[in-house]
Write a protein that holds these residues in place. Structure first.
Motif, mmCIF file in Angstrom:
data_model
loop_
_atom_site.group_PDB
_atom_site.id
_atom_site.type_symbol
_atom_site.label_atom_id
_atom_site.label_comp_id
_atom_site.label_asym_id
_atom_site.label_seq_id
_atom_site.Cartn_x
_atom_site.Cartn_y
_atom_site.Cartn_z
ATOM 1 N N ARG A 37 0.845 -1.414 -0.031
ATOM 2 C CA ARG A 37 -0.106 -0.011 -0.139
ATOM 3 C C ARG A 37 0.859 1.447 0.006
ATOM 4 O O ARG A 37 0.527 2.186 -0.718
ATOM 5 N N ALA A 38 1.985 1.361 0.829
ATOM 6 C CA ALA A 38 2.832 2.406 0.989
ATOM 7 C C ALA A 38 3.492 2.696 -0.413
ATOM 8 O O ALA A 38 3.476 3.656 -0.883
ATOM 9 N N ILE A 39 3.845 1.847 -1.091
ATOM 10 C CA ILE A 39 4.495 1.766 -2.571
ATOM 11 C C ILE A 39 3.378 2.313 -3.452
ATOM 12 O O ILE A 39 3.749 3.409 -4.409
ATOM 13 N N CYS A 40 2.140 1.905 -3.540
ATOM 14 C CA CYS A 40 1.182 2.093 -4.171
ATOM 15 C C CYS A 40 0.821 3.563 -4.099
ATOM 16 O O CYS A 40 0.600 4.538 -5.178
ATOM 17 N N ASP A 41 0.808 4.175 -2.726
ATOM 18 C CA ASP A 41 0.363 5.667 -2.447
ATOM 19 C C ASP A 41 1.457 6.411 -2.934
ATOM 20 O O ASP A 41 1.261 7.528 -3.559
ATOM 21 N N ALA A 42 2.704 6.001 -2.664
ATOM 22 C CA ALA A 42 3.870 6.772 -3.162
ATOM 23 C C ALA A 42 3.876 7.056 -4.891
ATOM 24 O O ALA A 42 4.278 8.198 -5.389
ATOM 25 N N VAL A 44 1.084 6.922 -6.692
ATOM 26 C CA VAL A 44 0.002 7.853 -6.899
ATOM 27 C C VAL A 44 0.727 9.519 -6.956
ATOM 28 O O VAL A 44 0.348 10.298 -7.648
ATOM 29 N N GLU A 45 1.229 9.495 -5.809
ATOM 30 C CA GLU A 45 1.537 10.890 -5.232
ATOM 31 C C GLU A 45 2.569 11.351 -6.342
ATOM 32 O O GLU A 45 2.785 12.394 -6.678
ATOM 33 N N SER A 250 8.323 9.413 -1.157
ATOM 34 C CA SER A 250 7.897 10.579 -1.807
ATOM 35 C C SER A 250 9.049 11.672 -1.491
ATOM 36 O O SER A 250 8.695 12.829 -2.101
ATOM 37 N N GLY A 251 10.074 11.628 -0.780
ATOM 38 C CA GLY A 251 10.941 12.293 -0.605
ATOM 39 C C GLY A 251 11.193 13.069 0.525
ATOM 40 O O GLY A 251 11.806 14.150 0.619
#
Ligand SMILES: Nc1ncnc2c1ncn2[C@@H]1O[C@H](COP(=O)(O)OP(=O)(O)OP(=O)(O)O)[C@@H](O)[C@H]1O
Ligand SMILES: [Mg+2]
Length: 266
Positions: A37-42, A44-45, A250-251
């Motif tokens: 989920r974390a990878i997916c959200d990143a 998307v962002e 996401s940096g």
């Protein structure tokens, strides 16, 4: 925020994260889902995020590797050992692959033998083309630590080592090691605080976990410094904390240990 936005980010999902490392052949699906989920959200962002995933062996690969005395230097390993380690890794790989794809992380297997001259060597031209072709169609290449046999013998190549081989050959902006702890502890008993920036190899001592054949945290830190020297920023983060992993991808700054590439010379 990161300065260079278009370089490659390698995310290594440690065996300590995706398996219960001290229990033989025990996957940690919850951790796989949180990471997915974390990878997916990143993604998307930041649609420009270019990722390469690697995972470790945890209580799959390391378990049989230690049972059959396979190490990171070429040597003799019983044929059953070669089969068992390889099968255990394929089985763990298949689980993580499914969890990631189900979490909308479109990844595609690229075994180490497909893109490295030899698993401790450099990325081949064919390999580098394969990696860019996958990235071009929006697929995230995913590789894993493995057992390798050549006329020199049989040995284990760790996921951490694969990250280094990649960074030595192609432009890798960041390498993120996701583990089951918050970063590198200054205390080998893991009781003190997390080191936010690691400048010297001697800053910390670590212990190896049960079944570990690739050197545990000590080798990971040594590889971290080699990565920093070839120009990659290195982070050690807790992959069980999805928000941290996502923010780091996401940096953003999060609780983690950082080796700043420009601060490390030879
Ligand atoms: N000083 C330390 N700081 C952080 N972790 C430490 C330290 N000393 C020992 N460790 C242990 O090192 C582990 C991380 O290294 P390890 O090689 O076991 O994990 P991994 O690379 O995620 O797994 P794999 O090798 O299977 O991919 C942590 O789970 C922790 O228990
Ligand atoms: Mg390890």
């Amino acid at each position: 925020m990161m300065k260079k936005k278009h370089g490659l980010t390698i995310l290594k999902l440690g065996g300590s994260l995706i398996t219960n490392k001290d229990r033989p052949l025990s996957p940690n699906f919850k951790a796989m889902r949180i990471a997915g989920r974390a990878i997916c959200d990143a993604l998307v962002e930041n649609r420009k995020l270019k990722l390469f995933l690697i995972h470790g062996g945890g209580s799959f690969g390391h378990y049989y590797a230690s049972m059959f005395h396979a190490t990171t230097t070429p040597g003799r390993v019983a044929s059953e050992g070669v089969s068992r380690v390889a099968q255990a890794m394929i089985s763990l790989h298949s689980m993580i692959l499914k969890e990631l794809i189900d979490a909308d992380v479109p990844c595609r297997t690229i075994a180490p033998g497909e893109f490295l001259t030899n698993p401790k060597g450099r990325v081949t031209r064919v390999g580098s083309n394969k990696i860019s072709a996958l990235l071009d169609i929006g697929c995230i290449p995913i590789s894993f630590g493995d057992i390798v046999t050549s006329n020199r013998g049989t040995w284990i190549v760790s996921g951490d080592q694969i990250a280094l081989s990649l960074a030595e050959s192609i432009d890798v902006e960041r390498v993120i090691f996701a583990m089951d702890v918050d970063g590198i502890f200054e205390d080998s008993k893991m009781k003190g605080s997390i080191i936010s920036e690691l400048n010297s190899r001697n800053q910390t001592l670590g212990t190896k976990r049960k079944f570990d054949v690739t050197g545990g945290i000590g080798s990971k830190i040594a590889i971290g410094f080699k990565l920093a020297k070839v120009g990659s920023d290195v982070y050690f983060v807790n992959g069980k904390k999805g928000e941290r992993l996502q923010k780091l991808l996401s940096g953003n700054r999060v609780l983690s240990t950082h080796i700043v590439s420009k601060n490390i010379s030879s």
